[in-house]
Design a protein around this motif. Structure first.
Motif, PDB file in Angstrom:
ATOM      1  N   ALA A   1      22.700  51.810  62.126  1.00 54.08           N
ATOM      2  CA  ALA A   1      22.198  53.141  61.808  1.00 54.08           C
ATOM      3  C   ALA A   1      22.809  54.201  62.737  1.00 54.08           C
ATOM      4  O   ALA A   1      23.089  55.320  62.308  1.00 54.08           O
ATOM      5  CB  ALA A   1      20.670  53.179  61.906  1.00 54.08           C
ATOM      6  N   THR A   2      23.053  53.846  64.001  1.00 51.27           N
ATOM      7  CA  THR A   2      23.638  54.837  64.926  1.00 51.27           C
ATOM      8  C   THR A   2      25.100  55.116  64.590  1.00 51.27           C
ATOM      9  O   THR A   2      25.609  56.168  64.952  1.00 51.27           O
ATOM     10  CB  THR A   2      23.564  54.357  66.394  1.00 51.27           C
ATOM     11  N   LEU A   3      25.749  54.173  63.937  1.00 47.80           N
ATOM     12  CA  LEU A   3      27.184  54.349  63.627  1.00 47.80           C
ATOM     13  C   LEU A   3      27.404  55.032  62.278  1.00 47.80           C
ATOM     14  O   LEU A   3      28.533  55.366  61.948  1.00 47.80           O
ATOM     15  CB  LEU A   3      27.878  52.980  63.628  1.00 47.80           C
TER      16      LEU A   3
ATOM     17  N   GLY B   1      28.521  56.855  70.058  1.00 50.66           N
ATOM     18  CA  GLY B   1      28.023  55.740  70.854  1.00 50.66           C
ATOM     19  C   GLY B   1      26.538  55.526  70.630  1.00 50.66           C
ATOM     20  O   GLY B   1      25.914  56.182  69.793  1.00 50.66           O
ATOM     21  N   ALA B   2      25.979  54.603  71.379  1.00 50.81           N
ATOM     22  CA  ALA B   2      24.580  54.230  71.193  1.00 50.81           C
ATOM     23  C   ALA B   2      23.983  53.800  72.519  1.00 50.81           C
ATOM     24  O   ALA B   2      24.694  53.423  73.449  1.00 50.81           O
ATOM     25  CB  ALA B   2      24.475  53.088  70.181  1.00 50.81           C
TER      26      ALA B   2
ATOM     27  N   LEU C   1      21.173  50.516  78.386  1.00 53.90           N
ATOM     28  CA  LEU C   1      22.561  50.210  78.056  1.00 53.90           C
ATOM     29  C   LEU C   1      23.120  51.367  77.235  1.00 53.90           C
ATOM     30  O   LEU C   1      22.554  51.725  76.197  1.00 53.90           O
ATOM     31  CB  LEU C   1      22.625  48.909  77.243  1.00 53.90           C
ATOM     32  N   LYS C   2      24.220  51.946  77.701  1.00 51.86           N
ATOM     33  CA  LYS C   2      24.877  53.035  76.975  1.00 51.86           C
ATOM     34  C   LYS C   2      26.265  52.571  76.577  1.00 51.86           C
ATOM     35  O   LYS C   2      27.051  52.138  77.423  1.00 51.86           O
ATOM     36  CB  LYS C   2      24.954  54.303  77.834  1.00 51.86           C
ATOM     37  N   LEU C   3      26.541  52.653  75.285  1.00 55.47           N
ATOM     38  CA  LEU C   3      27.799  52.159  74.733  1.00 55.47           C
ATOM     39  C   LEU C   3      28.625  53.296  74.151  1.00 55.47           C
ATOM     40  O   LEU C   3      28.082  54.192  73.487  1.00 55.47           O
ATOM     41  CB  LEU C   3      27.527  51.137  73.624  1.00 55.47           C
ATOM     42  N   SER C   4      29.936  53.242  74.362  1.00 56.59           N
ATOM     43  CA  SER C   4      30.857  54.161  73.693  1.00 56.59           C
ATOM     44  C   SER C   4      30.948  53.763  72.222  1.00 56.59           C
ATOM     45  O   SER C   4      30.504  52.671  71.838  1.00 56.59           O
ATOM     46  CB  SER C   4      32.239  54.065  74.350  1.00 56.59           C
ATOM     47  N   PRO C   5      31.540  54.608  71.375  1.00 60.08           N
ATOM     48  CA  PRO C   5      31.711  54.200  69.967  1.00 60.08           C
ATOM     49  C   PRO C   5      32.478  52.879  69.821  1.00 60.08           C
ATOM     50  O   PRO C   5      32.101  52.033  69.011  1.00 60.08           O
ATOM     51  CB  PRO C   5      32.489  55.370  69.352  1.00 60.08           C
ATOM     52  N   GLN C   6      33.528  52.683  70.629  1.00 64.24           N
ATOM     53  CA  GLN C   6      34.296  51.436  70.563  1.00 64.24           C
ATOM     54  C   GLN C   6      33.439  50.248  70.996  1.00 64.24           C
ATOM     55  O   GLN C   6      33.423  49.198  70.345  1.00 64.24           O
ATOM     56  CB  GLN C   6      35.551  51.543  71.452  1.00 64.24           C
ATOM     57  N   GLU C   7      32.702  50.397  72.087  1.00 65.57           N
ATOM     58  CA  GLU C   7      31.834  49.322  72.552  1.00 65.57           C
ATOM     59  C   GLU C   7      30.737  49.030  71.529  1.00 65.57           C
ATOM     60  O   GLU C   7      30.351  47.879  71.324  1.00 65.57           O
ATOM     61  CB  GLU C   7      31.191  49.697  73.892  1.00 65.57           C
TER      62      GLU C   7
ATOM     63  N   THR D   1      15.361  49.244  70.415  1.00 64.31           N
ATOM     64  CA  THR D   1      16.128  49.759  69.280  1.00 64.31           C
ATOM     65  C   THR D   1      17.250  50.654  69.798  1.00 64.31           C
ATOM     66  O   THR D   1      17.081  51.390  70.778  1.00 64.31           O
ATOM     67  CB  THR D   1      15.254  50.580  68.308  1.00 64.31           C
ATOM     68  N   PHE D   2      18.392  50.567  69.147  1.00 63.99           N
ATOM     69  CA  PHE D   2      19.509  51.443  69.491  1.00 63.99           C
ATOM     70  C   PHE D   2      19.244  52.840  68.956  1.00 63.99           C
ATOM     71  O   PHE D   2      18.697  52.999  67.862  1.00 63.99           O
ATOM     72  CB  PHE D   2      20.813  50.909  68.892  1.00 63.99           C
ATOM     73  N   GLU D   3      19.642  53.821  69.742  1.00 63.33           N
ATOM     74  CA  GLU D   3      19.569  55.215  69.314  1.00 63.33           C
ATOM     75  C   GLU D   3      20.928  55.849  69.551  1.00 63.33           C
ATOM     76  O   GLU D   3      21.645  55.465  70.485  1.00 63.33           O
ATOM     77  CB  GLU D   3      18.480  55.957  70.090  1.00 63.33           C
ATOM     78  N   PRO D   4      21.287  56.828  68.711  1.00 64.48           N
ATOM     79  CA  PRO D   4      22.606  57.450  68.877  1.00 64.48           C
ATOM     80  C   PRO D   4      22.679  58.299  70.145  1.00 64.48           C
ATOM     81  O   PRO D   4      21.686  58.883  70.564  1.00 64.48           O
ATOM     82  CB  PRO D   4      22.747  58.318  67.615  1.00 64.48           C
ATOM     83  N   LEU D   5      23.860  58.335  70.743  1.00 65.39           N
ATOM     84  CA  LEU D   5      24.119  59.197  71.884  1.00 65.39           C
ATOM     85  C   LEU D   5      24.868  60.439  71.422  1.00 65.39           C
ATOM     86  O   LEU D   5      25.661  60.361  70.481  1.00 65.39           O
ATOM     87  CB  LEU D   5      24.971  58.467  72.931  1.00 65.39           C
ATOM     88  N   PRO D   6      24.632  61.575  72.056  1.00 66.68           N
ATOM     89  CA  PRO D   6      25.401  62.778  71.705  1.00 66.68           C
ATOM     90  C   PRO D   6      26.896  62.521  71.879  1.00 66.68           C
ATOM     91  O   PRO D   6      27.318  61.932  72.876  1.00 66.68           O
ATOM     92  CB  PRO D   6      24.914  63.832  72.711  1.00 66.68           C
ATOM     93  N   GLY D   7      27.673  62.875  70.894  1.00 64.33           N
ATOM     94  CA  GLY D   7      29.115  62.669  70.961  1.00 64.33           C
ATOM     95  C   GLY D   7      29.563  61.286  70.532  1.00 64.33           C
ATOM     96  O   GLY D   7      30.735  60.941  70.643  1.00 64.33           O
TER      97      GLY D   7
END
Length: 200
Positions: free
Chosen positions: A196-198, A12-13, A132-138, A4-10
């Motif tokens: 949900a992370t976005l 992204g996911a 896998l760590k994604l930026s908001p754009q990714e 499951t994707f989880e939000p990253l601080p600042g």
């Protein structure tokens, strides 16, 4: 975090994926690229303005998956238009497709490429997977690609509404569609958690 994707601080996911999951997503993204087709030819004009006004196709694709990915803009699935109205809709759809499909294809191609690139850049973790760590754009590109993959698989499975999707849960294990169904449902879970992370 597994599966499951989880939000990253600042923004992204992030999601933990094992080697099999990475291989499946990458393979599906490559197949999607092949289905969408190549980008502009290398001998295309270098003038970006000319490329911007290049005409796209006017007829809907013959492949049902591509028709799902690039639907007619003017249609009424619930109504049965008269002959004149049907001809008008066809003409409007052809004109709309002519000016938009090239850009839509380029966007879908770029999203699928972003998925492949981010998976190829992963560093393996000790347990045979990776995070896998994604930026908001990714994240947005992944969301677009996941949606396209689900539309493609759903089209192959002939899913037209939510009731069809419910039937998939009850397929027997020996049904040849089962692996595709499992991929469809799994991608849906990934897509849902990424959405949900976005959310703000």
């Amino acid at each position: 975090m597994s599966g499951t994707f989880e939000p990253l601080p600042g923004g992204g996911a992030a999601v933990a994926l094992d080697d099999v999951e990475i291989s499946i997503i990458r393979s599906l993204a490559v197949q999607l690229l092949e289905l969408i087709g190549p980008g502009p030819a290398e001998d295309a004009p270098a003038d970006p303005l000319a490329e911007l006004f290049a005409d796209g196709p006017t007829e809907p694709p013959s492949d049902p998956v591509l028709r799902r990915l690039f639907p007619d803009a003017y249609s009424d699935p619930e109504g049965t238009p008269g002959p004149r109205e049907a001809e008008e809709r066809k003409a409007y759809s052809a004109e709309f497709r002519r000016y938009t499909e090239n850009d839509l294809r380029a966007g879908k191609r770029e999203n699928a490429l972003a998925v492949i690139r981010s998976l190829d850049a992963l560093s393996p973790a000790g347990d045979g997977g990776a995070v896998l760590k994604l930026s908001p754009q990714e994240s947005r590109q992944w969301l677009g690609a996941l949606n396209d993959l689900r539309l493609a698989i759903g089209s192959r499975l002939e899913i037209t509404d939510e009731d069809d999707s419910d039937l998939l849960y009850r397929l027997p294990d020996e049904d040849p569609r089962k692996p595709m169904v499992m991929a469809y449902l799994w991608l849906g879970g990934l897509q849902e958690t990424l959405v949900a992370t976005l959310m703000p």
